[in-house]
Scaffold this active site. Structure first.
Site, short mmCIF file in Angstrom:
data_model
loop_
_atom_site.label_atom_id
_atom_site.label_comp_id
_atom_site.label_asym_id
_atom_site.label_seq_id
_atom_site.Cartn_x
_atom_site.Cartn_y
_atom_site.Cartn_z
N ASP A 2 -6.83 2.14 10.91
CA ASP A 2 -5.50 2.43 10.10
C ASP A 2 -4.91 3.49 10.81
O ASP A 2 -5.32 4.22 11.61
CB ASP A 2 -5.76 2.99 8.87
N ASP A 48 0.44 -3.46 2.02
CA ASP A 48 -0.36 -2.83 0.95
C ASP A 48 -0.04 -3.44 -0.39
O ASP A 48 -0.52 -3.30 -1.43
CB ASP A 48 -0.01 -1.14 0.87
C1 DGJ Z 1 -3.01 2.71 4.03
C2 DGJ Z 1 -3.52 1.19 4.02
O1 DGJ Z 1 -2.64 0.42 4.35
C3 DGJ Z 1 -4.47 1.01 2.79
O2 DGJ Z 1 -4.76 -0.24 2.97
C4 DGJ Z 1 -5.43 2.07 3.01
O3 DGJ Z 1 -6.26 1.86 3.81
C5 DGJ Z 1 -4.83 3.39 2.94
N1 DGJ Z 1 -4.23 3.69 4.06
C6 DGJ Z 1 -6.13 4.35 2.93
O4 DGJ Z 1 -5.54 5.54 3.28
#
Ligand code: DGJ
Length: 706
Positions: free
Chosen positions: A455, A523
């Site tokens: 990430d 997300d």
């Molecule tokens: C952003 C990501 O897009 C989410 O899926 C998740 O992993 C969060 N960060 C975790 O902090």
């Protein structure tokens, strides 16, 4: 012959299965003159093109000379006012180039190398061309070398310029969005002027995928389309410039915003690959070429089936613990999930987003015996095991920051800026990359990991580093550092899966997809919104790179309640994954999930290796349909979705595509079990009725050759 290099005539023709690209170096008014990108041509055609030279067009004293659409790599200098590719500052302050052709050579049967040198200053520019015949793709890259003994500055260095032939009313197709609504298809008439798409955030970002396409009223089935995409996981820019006379060209590459890339004596600046694809069979043709290109030239291990995975984020957020994760893992193993991953929150001190980043060992309170017992249990239940990481980041509240406060990007005499309470590690420095490689390698070995979700949750700012003095801009060197870490990790652990994520779909360019196995497109897991996001994402990216979780309803972002079957069907269009609180699901929901995961495994070779068709909806906006067809046309799967259903739309006549018209096919509705038989010709020429019973109804139909 795919490539004609006619040295006497100073002419190059690159040919793919269905298109051609030509340029020459006959020194008329530009060292390297673009001739053609589009339909297949013979060498004689190109000779005739040169004979009726468009360069003889008269220009006025205010015009740019030469016109950018006639140049192969327009550079800053002279009367050029249209968008150029490269601009340098010489040691004595001169900011104009005067490049001439030194050599043009074939370096492989599918590659051409053009070497340009400046007429006075010690600068060499190499332009590289490669053809991917089956994908109708021309892959280009460039490098700039300082061959002198004094430093230069690179102010602008794009990878390529792509002249597109003038056509009436060109339309621009882009994949634009924002956080939670990434990569949606946007189509607009292109007006005269410059149209800029870009990211300045150090990652490709959420505003757009680094891609543009130009067409003139193309439909899914028909029409000529020129499209380009960049393989660069940092800040990028693509400018499309249209003149009032229809002259059109696209330039793109690393963003020149704040670039000032120093080029030390002897240093080489390698620019990222930019690929262009020309098609004459509409948007579906464009998509299948990009997918073919990704299979042949981009995604690692393209014939390796991607597993059905589970991710804990939406269920636990930072509140993870050994017991709760064990319970989750057991519940999803029973459904048929193949890879279990803990998202954020598992490492030392990570109780919220203000602490812990940098300290990549299991939190001793949440996992008192470490991560191994959970990894072992997950493996025992027949699943692979993985963890979320964000290695480019650090919280001030971490052991790593306390030990290395100088490892972040920062300006002297300026306050630090925070994004999600975190600072960015200086991945342009070799010692920081080495730390990351060792740390990640250790994590894999210590915990027997099969997967990382990588990430990245803040934009790059304060682009200042001690590495810059060593010869590079942070905007470029951070990405190179990241690539080095990814490449090293994959070399150490060839079977390790890596997912690319940046607050959702912020890092899903061709460069990231060359080094990771799939991406997290957004997300936003609300299935209705996801359909839009997935439609845009899969316009150029393979469905096997498009992870999609089935999460609990109503979704936290949209608050829309949708049936579990609909959510599953949407996720089954890509890489099926689960992100809901499965232990709380009813027996009926668990039974349905088990059935749909088994169905996904059955159709997975079609979704992951087949050809995607966006089928025409009889009620656009209210319903949508897609299909995935096996290469040998023996099998297909159709997905039909009711976004909203009016009384008149309860029977959808869906016309299939990509089948063998002369074959017979058995059609099985996987929900009702109804079976019928039709010819491929009827399924494509007439269509088949698919009932939809109301909002968020959906259907999956199997099509098998008899
Ligand atoms: C952003 C990501 O897009 C989410 O899926 C998740 O992993 C969060 N960060 C975790 O902090």
């Amino acid at each position: 012959m795919p490539i004609s290099l006619l040295t006497d005539e100073r002419l190059v023709v690159l040919r793919t299965a269905g298109s051609a690209y030509a340029f020459c170096w006959n020194q008329l008014t530009t060292p390297l003159r673009h001739l053609h990108w589009g339909a297949p041509v013979t060498d004689d055609d190109v000779r005739s093109l040169i004979a009726v030279d468009q360069l003889t067009r008269r220009s006025t004293s205010t015009a740019t000379v030469p016109r950018a659409f006639l140049e192969e790599y327009p550079f800053a200098g002279g009367l050029r006012r249209e968008e150029v590719t490269v601009k340098l500052e010489m040691p004595d302050g001169v900011r104009a180039l005067d490049l001439t052709v030194r050599d043009v050579a074939m370096t492989d049967p599918d590659r051409v190398l053009v070497t340009l040198v400046d007429s006075y200053y010690p600068v060499r520019v190499e332009l590289r061309y490669r053809i991917d015949e089956s994908a109708d793709a021309i892959v280009r890259s460039a490098s700039i070398t300082n061959t002198g003994s004094e430093p230069l500055h690179v102010d602008q260095a794009f990878s390529a310029s792509w002249p597109v032939p003038a056509r009436p009313d060109p339309t621009l197709l882009t994949l634009t969005g924002m956080y939670g609504a990434e990569s949606r298809v946007t189509r607009n008439p292109l007006a005269p002027g410059r149209f800029t798409m870009e990211s300045r955030s150090g990652i490709p970002g959420h505003d757009a995928l680094p891609f543009v396409a130009i067409d003139t009223a193309a439909t899914e089935q028909a029409g000529e389309v020129w499209s380009v995409a960049l393989a660069w996981s940092g800040s990028w820019k693509i400018i499309t410039q249209l003149g009032d006379d229809g002259a059109l060209h696209i330039v793109g590459g690393v963003n020149d915003f704040d670039l000032r890339h120093p080029l030390a004596p002897g240093a080489v600046l390698e620019l990222p690959e930019m690929t262009g694809i020309h098609t004459t069979d509409g948007l579906t043709g464009m998509t299948s070429r990009w997918h073919r290109f990704q299979r042949t030239s981009v995604v690692p291990q393209p014939r390796r089936l991607r597993p059905v995975h589970y991710n804990s984020w939406e269920v636990a957020f930072f509140d993870v613990s050994f017991e709760a994760q064990l319970e989750l893992a057991k519940s999803v193993a029973e459904l048929g999930v193949e890879l279990f991953a803990i998202d954020d929150g598992w490492f030392a001190g990570r109780t919220n987003d203000a602490a812990g980043l940098g300290d990549w060992s299991p939190d001793p309170v949440k996992f008192p015996a470490g991560m191994r017992p959970l990894a072992d249990a997950v493996h025992e239940w027949g699943m692979q095991f993985g963890l979320w990481v964000e290695p480019e980041m650090v919280n001030e509240d971490s052991e790593l920051f306390r030990a290395h406060p100088d490892w972040i990007y920062q300006w002297p005499n300026r306050p630090r800026t925070y994004g999600r309470n975190q600072l960015m590690l200086d991945f342009s420095r070799t010692e920081v990359q080495d730390w990351a490689i060792e740390m990640l390698d250790g994590l894999v070995r210590d915990n027997d990991l099969d997967y990382f979700k990588w990430d990245m949750n803040r934009p790059l700012s304060e682009p200042n580093s001690s590495s810059v003095a060593a010869g590079g801009s942070v905007w470029i060197e951070h990405v190179r550092g990241l690539y080095r870490v990814w490449d090293a990790l994959r070399e150490l652990h060839p079977e390790l899966w890596i997912e690319s994520c940046a607050s959702g779909g912020g890092r899903a360019d061709l460069g990231a997809l060359q080094r990771t196995h799939w991406a997290w497109p957004s997300d936003n897991t609300d299935p209705l919104e996801r359909l839009e996001i997935q439609r845009g994402f899969s316009m150029i990216n393979l469905p096997m790179t498009m992870a999609s979780w089935v999460t609990d309803s109503a979704h936290q972002l949209g608050r829309r309640d949708t049936p579990l079957r609909f959510r599953f069907h949407v996720s089954m269009c890509g890489l099926l994954a689960i992100g809901g609180r499965v232990p709380d699901w009813s027996d009926a929901d668990r039974a349905l999930a088990t059935e749909l995961i088994a169905l996904y495994k059955d159709i997975r070779p079609l979704v992951q290796f087949g050809q995607l068709f966006r089928l025409d909806s009889p009620a656009p906006g209210l319903t949508s349909a897609l299909s995935y067809v096996a290469e040998n046309r023996d099998r297909a799967v159709i997905f039909v979705f009711a976004h909203a259903v009016m009384h008149t739309g309860q029977q959808q006549l869906i016309r299939l595509r990509g089948l063998d018209p002369n074959a017979g096919y058995r059609l099985t509705h996987t929900g009702t079990g109804a079976v019928s038989e039709f010819s491929g010709s009827l399924l494509q020429g007439h269509g088949v009725f698919v009932p939809l019973a109301g909002h968020y109804d959906s259907a999956v139909l199997l099509v098998d050759r008899l």
